[in-house]
Write a protein that holds these residues in place. Structure first.
Motif, PDB file in Angstrom:
ATOM      1  N   THR A 166       2.394 -32.943 -15.669  1.00 12.73           N
ATOM      2  CA  THR A 166       1.100 -32.422 -16.097  1.00 12.73           C
ATOM      3  C   THR A 166       1.198 -30.910 -16.253  1.00 12.73           C
ATOM      4  O   THR A 166       2.045 -30.254 -15.645  1.00 12.73           O
ATOM      5  CB  THR A 166      -0.015 -32.760 -15.086  1.00 12.73           C
ATOM      6  OG1 THR A 166       0.353 -32.274 -13.780  1.00 12.73           O
ATOM      7  CG2 THR A 166      -0.255 -34.257 -15.025  1.00 12.73           C
TER       8      THR A 166
ATOM      9  N   PRO B 116      -6.172 -30.281 -13.366  1.00  8.31           N
ATOM     10  CA  PRO B 116      -5.626 -31.631 -13.537  1.00  8.31           C
ATOM     11  C   PRO B 116      -6.039 -32.618 -12.447  1.00  8.31           C
ATOM     12  O   PRO B 116      -5.550 -33.748 -12.428  1.00  8.31           O
ATOM     13  CB  PRO B 116      -4.117 -31.384 -13.466  1.00  8.31           C
ATOM     14  CG  PRO B 116      -4.004 -30.260 -12.481  1.00  8.31           C
ATOM     15  CD  PRO B 116      -5.198 -29.359 -12.762  1.00  8.31           C
TER      16      PRO B 116
ATOM     17  N   HIS C 205       3.735 -30.976 -11.617  1.00 10.12           N
ATOM     18  CA  HIS C 205       2.776 -30.100 -12.302  1.00 10.12           C
ATOM     19  C   HIS C 205       3.417 -28.762 -12.631  1.00 10.12           C
ATOM     20  O   HIS C 205       4.049 -28.138 -11.786  1.00 10.12           O
ATOM     21  CB  HIS C 205       1.529 -29.871 -11.444  1.00 10.12           C
ATOM     22  CG  HIS C 205       0.453 -29.121 -12.169  1.00 10.12           C
ATOM     23  ND1 HIS C 205      -0.172 -29.640 -13.278  1.00 10.12           N
ATOM     24  CD2 HIS C 205      -0.079 -27.892 -11.966  1.00 10.12           C
ATOM     25  CE1 HIS C 205      -1.070 -28.760 -13.726  1.00 10.12           C
ATOM     26  NE2 HIS C 205      -1.025 -27.687 -12.951  1.00 10.12           N
TER      27      HIS C 205
END
Length: 333
Positions: free
Chosen positions: A100, A105, A121
């Motif tokens: 991500t 998020p 992430h």
């Protein structure tokens, strides 16, 4: 073979990831990355619909039986894509690793984690990495100022950002921005990372689904061949220096609003260039690491070469330095 927390967590042979890249993260690239023992990511939003993403995942699986993931980047937009539908397509396809990036998020992390999906992430600051860690992500990719795409607004180079993050982040961490060879991998490991995340370097491979002119342009460029655009709009982006990026920089220096540059930087325009081979047609993403790119290898040769160079540096150059130091200590005694 170099083993780290990253290789153990994600079941890959080498501590190398090919992060999501718009228009480039397709099966043609991701499958060879997986087959080479690294971790590749399809780029969800490169596919026009969630259904198309489902088909692209299936196509990748026809080309590899090794682990690979999907990137889902969440950015502010006037007409945002149906993120929840893309997320559902990823989960229903049985993908177990997601990268991500972007803003807030939490919703996506929660849903992915509820379905047993591991989340990496991407962050551009230590504070963002710690925030993502609190959200429950499994790993972090920390992007220094050298990275292509969006380096954030802090301008902290990797040499500082990586160890700063490593001293505070507890989950496994990839170093991103400026990596192209075994020297970079060894440096990243020494700075506290568990592997490297490369984008630009994987674009300059035989399998990357972009026109050869762009690969040759990267190979011919030096480390000065990028521009930071959108700085005045607080949305800095690092792109390859060309006629369009220079025009954007000029207009920003004049204080022009984003509306005056929008026609130059449209994603569709950039895609047209990647297809037709005109490197001055639109903006395209690249990092200063182009200054380290001297060939256009296969993905397998690239990954194998990075690992072999890294292992040789560790076993020979670094161990030899320790041996010299020990001999000097013995002689002095």
């Amino acid at each position: 073979m170099i083993k780290t927390r990253f290789t153990e967590m994600f079941g890959v042979d080498h501590p190398i990831a090919q992060g999501g890249m718009m228009w480039v993260g397709k099966a043609e690239l991701v499958a060879p990355v997986a087959n080479a023992g690294a971790l590749g990511f399809l780029t969800a939003l490169t596919q026009p619909t969630p259904e198309a993403l489902t088909r692209e995942i299936a196509r990748t699986r026809e080309m590899t039986d090794k682990p690979f993931g999907v990137n889902l980047t969440i950015l502010p937009s006037i007409n945002p894509p149906p993120y929840a539908e893309y997320r559902r397509a990823i989960i229903e396809a049985g993908i177990t690793i997601v990268e991500t990036a972007g803003y807030k998020p939490q919703e996506h992390v929660d849903e992915f984690k509820a379905h047993g999906v591991k989340v990496i992430h991407k962050c551009t600051a230590v504070r963002h990495a710690l925030s993502a860690e609190r959200m429950g992500v499994d790993a972090i990719s920390i992007d220094g100022f050298e990275c292509a795409g969006h380096p954030g607004e802090d301008d902290i180079p990797g040499l500082i950002l990586i160890p700063a993050a490593a001293s505070k982040v507890k989950v496994p961490m990839l170093a991103s921005g400026g990596f192209a060879d075994g020297r970079g991998l060894v440096a990243a490991l020494a700075l506290g990372a568990d592997g490297i995340n490369m984008g630009t370097r994987f674009c300059a491979t035989q399998e990357a689904p972009i026109h050869e002119n762009f690969k040759k342009q990267m190979m011919a460029s030096d480390e000065r061949a990028t521009d930071i655009i959108f700085r005045t709009y607080r949305n800095s982006a690092r792109v390859a220096r060309n006629a369009v990026s220079q025009e954007v920089v000029r207009l920003e220096r004049e204080g022009r609003p984003f509306e005056d540059v929008a026609h130059l930087v449209k994603g569709a325009r950039g895609l047209e260039g990647l297809i037709n081979g005109d490197t001055d047609h639109g903006i395209w993403t690249a990092g200063p690491v182009v200054g380290l790119i001297n060939d256009i290898p296969t993905v397998k040769d690239l990954v194998d070469g990075i690992v072999e160079q890294a292992e040789a540096l560790i076993r020979e150059r670094l161990e030899a330095m320790l041996g010299t130091l020990e001999r000097r200590k013995t002689e002095a005694a």
